[in-house]
Design an enzyme around this catalytic site. Structure first.
Site, PDB file in Angstrom:
ATOM      1  N   ASP A 184      41.355   3.987   8.652  1.00 15.39           N
ATOM      2  CA  ASP A 184      40.202   3.823   7.764  1.00 15.39           C
ATOM      3  C   ASP A 184      39.772   2.365   7.686  1.00 15.39           C
ATOM      4  OD1 ASP A 184      42.752   3.564   6.302  1.00 15.39           O
ATOM      5  OD2 ASP A 184      41.481   3.107   4.572  1.00 15.39           O
TER       6      ASP A 184
ATOM      7  N   GLU B 133      44.276   3.799   3.633  1.00 14.90           N
ATOM      8  CA  GLU B 133      45.027   2.603   3.257  1.00 14.90           C
ATOM      9  C   GLU B 133      44.165   1.646   2.451  1.00 14.90           C
ATOM     10  OE1 GLU B 133      46.677  -1.543   3.788  1.00 14.90           O
ATOM     11  OE2 GLU B 133      44.704  -0.709   4.309  1.00 14.90           O
TER      12      GLU B 133
END
Length: 423
Positions: A92, A187
């Protein structure tokens, strides 16, 4: 390609594959979203997870799995009896800057002049302001076009792991340790390890590849806390508001203005200095919310910063008794230093691998956190290894191809170092 020498012959061999993968991965929109109930927070992250799972199967890794939560796990078998080494990166990207429609540009053989990003000419990489860029004369520099972030955080780490395991699969000699690969999601919104099954992962030691300059191995993170101050006012028609209106927006503005400015803020601190950072304000006359992140490398100081937020929030009601204020606090992660210090071999192996990749290792700290901070707290020592990216979370993000190649070479050498330790 650039005129700058690679850190090692292995890094030069890996450079083309790292760059090709990196350019492909950054074009996939994997921006995470704050506050989403779903996991991962955006379905688009799964596009890259599926791509990586398919590529790992093509490379020939075993046990390739895309979990129901979007994690990708895989195994590269290695020398019997050697520790199992985990390699971790996240797919991400941050929600703090535009992340869709990334158009990467490779500035070959960088000559040292300012780099104007064509998608937004106001975005300029100036070597006079960035010593790291000034030191990359002759490197191949990758940027976005300036309209979006690049996504090197953490697709540089993803590309480096993928290139390294592909190389190890094709070159099994000299022997290397068994490698467990993990790509995580979310994250950037603090949920990267929320559903991470350590037993299923099965690593004895692990490393994240998640940022930092060439040669760095990061053994210490902030301890982090998320705080939310909710202010409830009283609405009234502005035409008849005298003596009735309690404006939560103004009270929130006063609270933010009361926070430290010349100290305890990201823009005025460095090194191990902590901070209180208001990251988002939203609401209306009736209700306003201030989200903050609180950070310090010292847990005692983290508590002091938290108490300061609470005191300043309490003053809102002191000044305006009709308002109601609540403060919520949630720990995000803890400094991994205490865990890493109990496993010196984990750091020593990384330093040896970095040297073999032709780079001088530098122990460093993170003014932030990684998935490794949470995994370390759960018992898996997981320091962070450099990726070669710079200016993360901004439109001026960039990465050096030569530095990314050195990181991929470090991963290859790391797998070999751990096999040698058992022979």
């Amino acid at each position: 390609m650039g005129s700058a020498p690679y850190s090692s012959p292995l890094a030069q061999d890996l450079a083309g594959g790292v760059l090709e993968r990196f350019l492909r991965y950054v074009r996939v929109d994997t921006q995470a979203a704050e506050g989403a109930a779903a996991y991962p927070s955006t379905a688009a992250q799964l596009d890259l997870s599926r791509m990586l799972a398919a590529e790992l199967r093509q490379i020939g890794l075993d046990d390739v799995e895309l979990t129901g939560h979007g994690y990708v796990f895989a195994t590269l078998p290695g020398a019997p009896g050697a520790p199992v080494v985990g390699l971790i990166a996240h797919v991400d990207t941050t929600p703090e800057a535009p992340g869709a429609g990334v158009s990467p540009i490779v500035h070959e053989d960088y000559a040292g002049a300012p780099i104007v990003l064509p998608g937004d000419p106001s975005q300029v990489l100036d070597p006079d302001e960035e010593p790291e860029l000034a030191a990359r004369h002759g490197h191949d520099i990758v940027t976005s076009d300036g309209a979006t972030l690049l996504g090197a955080d953490d697709k540089a780490g993803v590309a480096e792991i993928m290139a390294a395991v592909a190389y190890l699969a094709a070159h099994p000699h000299p022997a290397h340790a068994t490698v467990r690969v993990a790509f995580t999601v979310d994250e950037e919104v603090g949920r990267g390890t929320l559903h991470f099954d350590l037993d299923a992962f099965g690593a004895d030691v692990a490393y994240t590849l998640d940022g930092s300059g060439i040669g760095e191995i990061e053994v210490e993170t902030f301890s982090a806390r998320a705080m939310k101050v909710t202010i409830r006012g009283r609405g009234a028609h502005p035409g008849s508001a005298k003596g009735r209106l309690v404006n939560a927006v103004k009270l929130a503005a006063d609270f933010v203005a009361s926070l430290p400015r010349d100290t305890l803020s990201p823009e005025t601190t460095e090194g191990r200095e902590g901070f209180i950072h208001p990251s988002r304000v939203h609401g209306s006359v009736e209700d306003a919310v201030v989200n903050l992140i609180v950070r310090d490398h010292d847990d005692a100081k983290l508590e002091q910063h938290t108490e300061l937020v609470r005191r300043l929030a309490a003053r809102i009601e002191e000044r305006e008794p009709r308002a109601r204020v609540t403060v919520e606090s949630v720990d995000s992660y803890h400094n991994m230093r205490s865990v890493i210090d109990r496993h010196p071999r984990v750091v020593a192996a990384a330093e040896e691998a970095i040297r073999r990749a032709g780079v001088e290792p530098v122990r460093s700290i993170i003014r932030g956190g990684t998935d490794g901070a949470v995994l370390s707290a759960r018992g898996l020592p997981t320091p962070n290894i450099f990726t070669g990216g710079q200016n993360y979370h901004s439109l001026r993000e960039w990465a050096s191809v030569q530095d990314m190649a050195a990181a991929a070479a470090t991963v290859v050498e790391l797998a070999r170092v751990w096999a040698e330790a058992e022979t």
